[in-house]
Design a protein around this motif. Structure first.
Motif, PDB file in Angstrom:
ATOM      1  N   SER A 124       0.828  -1.204   0.000  1.00 29.76           N
ATOM      2  CA  SER A 124       0.000   0.000   0.000  1.00 29.76           C
ATOM      3  C   SER A 124       0.864   1.257   0.000  1.00 29.76           C
ATOM      4  O   SER A 124       0.564   2.228  -0.706  1.00 29.76           O
ATOM      5  N   ALA A 139      -6.480   4.250  -4.502  1.00 27.74           N
ATOM      6  CA  ALA A 139      -7.095   3.501  -3.401  1.00 27.74           C
ATOM      7  C   ALA A 139      -7.790   2.253  -3.928  1.00 27.74           C
ATOM      8  O   ALA A 139      -7.744   1.183  -3.297  1.00 27.74           O
ATOM      9  N   ALA A 168      -5.135  -0.327  -4.604  1.00 25.59           N
ATOM     10  CA  ALA A 168      -4.671  -0.914  -3.349  1.00 25.59           C
ATOM     11  C   ALA A 168      -5.699  -1.894  -2.792  1.00 25.59           C
ATOM     12  O   ALA A 168      -5.340  -2.970  -2.279  1.00 25.59           O
ATOM     13  N   THR A 204      -6.628  -4.193   1.251  1.00 28.16           N
ATOM     14  CA  THR A 204      -6.746  -3.057   2.164  1.00 28.16           C
ATOM     15  C   THR A 204      -8.154  -2.487   2.065  1.00 28.16           C
ATOM     16  O   THR A 204      -8.759  -2.479   0.985  1.00 28.16           O
ATOM     17  N   ALA A 209      -7.743   3.181   2.592  1.00 22.85           N
ATOM     18  CA  ALA A 209      -6.805   3.556   1.530  1.00 22.85           C
ATOM     19  C   ALA A 209      -7.115   4.949   1.002  1.00 22.85           C
ATOM     20  O   ALA A 209      -6.209   5.755   0.757  1.00 22.85           O
ATOM     21  N   TYR A 250      -4.505   8.040   1.135  1.00 24.53           N
ATOM     22  CA  TYR A 250      -3.947   8.575  -0.106  1.00 24.53           C
ATOM     23  C   TYR A 250      -4.394   9.987  -0.416  1.00 24.53           C
ATOM     24  O   TYR A 250      -3.812  10.656  -1.267  1.00 24.53           O
ATOM     25  N   HIS A 278       0.743   6.332   6.785  1.00 28.60           N
ATOM     26  CA  HIS A 278       0.918   6.731   5.386  1.00 28.60           C
ATOM     27  C   HIS A 278       1.177   8.230   5.265  1.00 28.60           C
ATOM     28  O   HIS A 278       2.076   8.656   4.524  1.00 28.60           O
TER      29      HIS A 278
END
Length: 355
Positions: A92, A288, A291, A297, A302, A306, A331
């Motif tokens: 990810s 996303a 991912a 995920t 996600a 993101y 992230h």
């Protein structure tokens, strides 16, 4: 000492009307049962007032305190039994970094070729997050700070408005209902737990500055609170009333960025910022989805991880909605750290290429 105290009290007094407007907006949104009511209500109320010509005061030091509170809150999302899928997280993160590169490339191209800004302005306005740190860096570059600040403010505004609309459509998250139970709002942690949380905030803020972390007042306390919760020293969370107040101040912080402006004066900037934000949201959404398909995920987690917005705002949303805040925060911390390290190099390369 007395002069400093007087100055701070004066600043607080000037901010109180803005805070009252934010609280009123949050209360109205709560009564209307809107999602993320305290954050969105305060943000919408202060944004409309700002664009209407009302000069609102920034939270100033109050926002710094709220960052510490949010950091401690984020740490409480961790616990000894937390399981991290290293492979999924690693994949990810790789997707997120690729998406970030695409976002940066698009943002700089859009700002230069469509909006007509300088390279310096385009680069700092295009960074997906880290508005406080990025603005400080932009001060030394000759970038147009008004464009940088307005672009980031519009982007965060668009993203926060889009979240309640997007998440239910994903089919992977239900927005929790707002609680009207008085005992819920009056709950407080035990004194020992409260002391642990306060220590995490103070020690974490000091640690974040010593380690020179990006957004030190957010990520330092987050690391300290995470350590406390992972070791089992405390399982306490922050009071719901304090969390609501933090959301109000973050919402106000977004709205007051439009203070002193008007739709007529900054119409071009608002249009350009909105178009750019929508394009970046589309890129984040596609990343996303990739991912989600490749790593299993959560699509909602996600998307929040993101999104090209600020770490405080999006981490707070993840925590408030219970959407894997550890994943989302990790992230954003990694992305903004790498971007801050790379920005001077990107600026030098862009100048050499004559972009």
């Amino acid at each position: 000492m007395n002069d400093t105290l007087t100055t701070r009290l004066t600043a607080l007094g000037r901010f109180l009307p803005t805070l009252a407007l934010g609280l009123a907006g949050g209360a109205l949104a709560f009564w209307l049962q809107l999602p993320l009511p305290w954050l969105l209500g305060a943000m919408i109320a202060t944004t409309l007032a700002s664009l209407g010509g009302v000069r609102l005061r920034s939270p100033g030091r109050g926002r710094k305190g709220v960052l510490v509170v949010i950091g401690v809150m984020l740490g409480s999302a961790f616990h000894p039994g937390l399981k991290i899928d290293v492979v999924a997280w690693g994949a990810s993160i790789a997707i997120m970094l690729l998406a970030t590169a695409v976002m940066m490339a698009f943002s700089v191209w859009f700002s230069r070729r469509v909006a007509g800004h300088s390279l310096e302005t385009a680069l700092y306005a295009g960074v997906p997050g880290g508005v406080s740190t990025v603005t400080v860096m932009a001060l030394k570059s000759g970038a147009d700070l008004r464009v940088v600040g307005m672009t980031h403010a519009v982007r965060i505004l668009i993203l926060l408005l889009a979240i309640p609309l997007a998440l239910p459509l994903l089919g992977h998250v239900d927005l929790p209902p707002s609680s009207t139970d008085l005992s819920h709002w009056l709950w407080l942690p035990a004194p020992v737990d409260a002391a642990w949380l306060a220590a995490a905030g103070l020690a974490g803020a000091w640690l974040g500055k010593r380690l020179r972390l990006p957004n030190a007042l957010l990520f330092g306390p987050a690391l300290a609170s995470t350590a406390l919760h992972l070791t089992g020293l405390t399982e306490a969370a922050l009071p719901p009333s304090l969390i609501a107040l933090a959301q109000v101040i973050i919402g106000v912080s977004v709205g007051v960025r439009f203070s002193g402006t008007s739709l007529a004066r900054v119409g071009h900037l608002l249009v350009m910022g909105t178009l750019q934000a929508l394009a970046l949201l589309l890129i984040a959404g596609l990343a996303a989805w990739v991912a989600f398909r490749l790593t299993d995920t959560s699509m909602a987690a996600a998307l929040l991880a993101y999104m090209p917005g600020g770490a405080p705002e999006l981490s707070l949303v993840a925590l408030s909605l219970g959407i894997d805040p550890a994943f989302v925060t990790a992230h954003h911390l990694l992305r903004i750290t790498l971007l801050i390290l790379c920005l001077p190099l990107l600026l030098r390369v862009g100048r050499r290429l004559g972009a």
